[in-house]
Design a protein around this motif. Sequence first.
Motif, mmCIF file in Angstrom:
data_model
loop_
_atom_site.group_PDB
_atom_site.id
_atom_site.type_symbol
_atom_site.label_atom_id
_atom_site.label_comp_id
_atom_site.label_asym_id
_atom_site.label_seq_id
_atom_site.Cartn_x
_atom_site.Cartn_y
_atom_site.Cartn_z
ATOM 1 N N LYS A 150 -17.164 44.573 -45.811
ATOM 2 C CA LYS A 150 -15.735 44.767 -46.068
ATOM 3 C C LYS A 150 -14.934 44.185 -44.907
ATOM 4 N N TYR A 151 -13.677 43.881 -45.190
ATOM 5 C CA TYR A 151 -12.797 43.262 -44.206
ATOM 6 C C TYR A 151 -12.347 44.318 -43.200
ATOM 7 N N ILE A 152 -12.521 44.037 -41.928
ATOM 8 C CA ILE A 152 -12.190 44.974 -40.854
ATOM 9 C C ILE A 152 -11.141 44.331 -39.959
ATOM 10 N N ARG A 153 -10.131 45.108 -39.568
ATOM 11 C CA ARG A 153 -9.129 44.669 -38.598
ATOM 12 C C ARG A 153 -9.077 45.685 -37.476
ATOM 13 N N LEU A 154 -9.224 45.213 -36.259
ATOM 14 C CA LEU A 154 -9.167 46.087 -35.088
ATOM 15 C C LEU A 154 -8.089 45.584 -34.132
ATOM 16 N N THR A 155 -7.415 46.528 -33.472
ATOM 17 C CA THR A 155 -6.406 46.193 -32.471
ATOM 18 C C THR A 155 -6.640 47.057 -31.247
ATOM 19 N N ALA A 156 -6.539 46.464 -30.075
ATOM 20 C CA ALA A 156 -6.663 47.203 -28.815
ATOM 21 C C ALA A 156 -5.312 47.194 -28.123
ATOM 22 N N PRO A 157 -4.785 48.379 -27.796
ATOM 23 C CA PRO A 157 -3.506 48.401 -27.071
ATOM 24 C C PRO A 157 -3.650 47.701 -25.721
ATOM 25 N N LEU A 158 -2.555 47.177 -25.243
ATOM 26 C CA LEU A 158 -2.556 46.486 -23.965
ATOM 27 C C LEU A 158 -2.935 47.457 -22.852
ATOM 28 N N ALA A 159 -3.791 47.026 -21.949
ATOM 29 C CA ALA A 159 -4.206 47.855 -20.812
ATOM 30 C C ALA A 159 -2.976 48.237 -19.983
ATOM 31 N N LEU A 160 -3.021 49.412 -19.389
ATOM 32 C CA LEU A 160 -1.867 49.959 -18.669
ATOM 33 C C LEU A 160 -1.371 49.029 -17.561
ATOM 34 N N ASP A 161 -2.276 48.454 -16.772
ATOM 35 C CA ASP A 161 -1.838 47.578 -15.678
ATOM 36 C C ASP A 161 -1.093 46.351 -16.210
ATOM 37 N N LEU A 162 -1.531 45.829 -17.350
ATOM 38 C CA LEU A 162 -0.857 44.681 -17.940
ATOM 39 C C LEU A 162 0.493 45.082 -18.537
ATOM 40 N N ALA A 163 0.527 46.233 -19.204
ATOM 41 C CA ALA A 163 1.782 46.724 -19.793
ATOM 42 C C ALA A 163 2.829 46.969 -18.706
ATOM 43 N N LEU A 164 2.419 47.548 -17.598
ATOM 44 C CA LEU A 164 3.355 47.806 -16.490
ATOM 45 C C LEU A 164 3.854 46.500 -15.878
ATOM 46 N N THR A 165 3.002 45.507 -15.807
ATOM 47 C CA THR A 165 3.419 44.200 -15.289
ATOM 48 C C THR A 165 4.479 43.586 -16.201
ATOM 49 N N LEU A 166 4.273 43.669 -17.512
ATOM 50 C CA LEU A 166 5.282 43.149 -18.451
ATOM 51 C C LEU A 166 6.600 43.900 -18.305
ATOM 52 N N LYS A 167 6.521 45.205 -18.150
ATOM 53 C CA LYS A 167 7.734 46.014 -17.994
ATOM 54 C C LYS A 167 8.511 45.575 -16.750
ATOM 55 N N ARG A 168 7.790 45.354 -15.657
ATOM 56 C CA ARG A 168 8.446 44.907 -14.421
ATOM 57 C C ARG A 168 9.058 43.524 -14.580
ATOM 58 N N LEU A 169 8.473 42.688 -15.435
ATOM 59 C CA LEU A 169 9.002 41.358 -15.691
ATOM 60 C C LEU A 169 10.119 41.367 -16.748
ATOM 61 N N ASN A 170 10.379 42.543 -17.311
ATOM 62 C CA ASN A 170 11.364 42.713 -18.388
ATOM 63 C C ASN A 170 10.968 41.904 -19.627
ATOM 64 N N ILE A 171 9.665 41.892 -19.913
ATOM 65 C CA ILE A 171 9.139 41.237 -21.105
ATOM 66 C C ILE A 171 8.712 42.337 -22.073
ATOM 67 N N SER A 172 9.203 42.276 -23.275
ATOM 68 C CA SER A 172 8.879 43.294 -24.288
ATOM 69 C C SER A 172 7.456 43.156 -24.768
ATOM 70 N N LEU A 173 6.823 44.302 -25.024
ATOM 71 C CA LEU A 173 5.500 44.297 -25.632
ATOM 72 C C LEU A 173 5.628 43.867 -27.082
ATOM 73 N N PRO A 174 4.647 43.138 -27.582
ATOM 74 C CA PRO A 174 4.694 42.729 -28.999
ATOM 75 C C PRO A 174 4.561 43.930 -29.914
ATOM 76 N N VAL A 175 5.244 43.857 -31.046
ATOM 77 C CA VAL A 175 5.188 44.919 -32.052
ATOM 78 C C VAL A 175 4.305 44.446 -33.196
ATOM 79 N N GLU A 176 3.462 45.334 -33.693
ATOM 80 C CA GLU A 176 2.571 44.996 -34.813
ATOM 81 C C GLU A 176 3.375 44.698 -36.062
#
Length: 166
Positions: free
Chosen positions: A140-166
């Motif tokens: 069967k067809y499987i789709r998996l998603t892994a949330p962005l790791a915390l250190d990477l998410a915090l780096t994006l926040k500091r850069l004022n870059i929005s996290l992608p939305v599903e």
Amino acid sequence: TSGIVLFGKNSKERTPLENIHRHGETIKTYLALVKGCPPTSGNINFPIPARQHNLLVNAHTEYRVLSRSNNKACSLVEIKITTGRRHQIRQHFAMIKFPIVLDDEYGNRKFNQKFRRKFRLGRHFLHAWKIAFIHPILDKYIRLTAPLALDLALTLKRLNISLPVE
């Protein structure tokens, strides 16, 4: 690289799972922060060295820019690969002069030193975000998603870059 890793619990399951990467139906999607501002989208088709030989093998990387930092120093890109070569994404983005942020092997050393000091990130910014495939045992067809790791998410926040939305 953070994110999704697939493995079989025993040898009976391992081989069929390893083979999903050889099928065109498998879609692997990554998130990466790259130095600079590449074109909004593109395809990278450069051969790269094979894992076990000095031969060059075909490699294809498709990307689209999701967001850019305010100062245009870096861009968040979504990457899809149809081939799974060793260090493919890292090599391809270095080849087009937009290396992965903090990639010590293929990246820009001067930029990385400044970035590391400012943002205190201790690794390259590459994340195995999604995978979609036909499960070889469940069929069967499987789709998996892994949330962005915390250190990477915090780096994006500091850069004022929005996290992608599903």
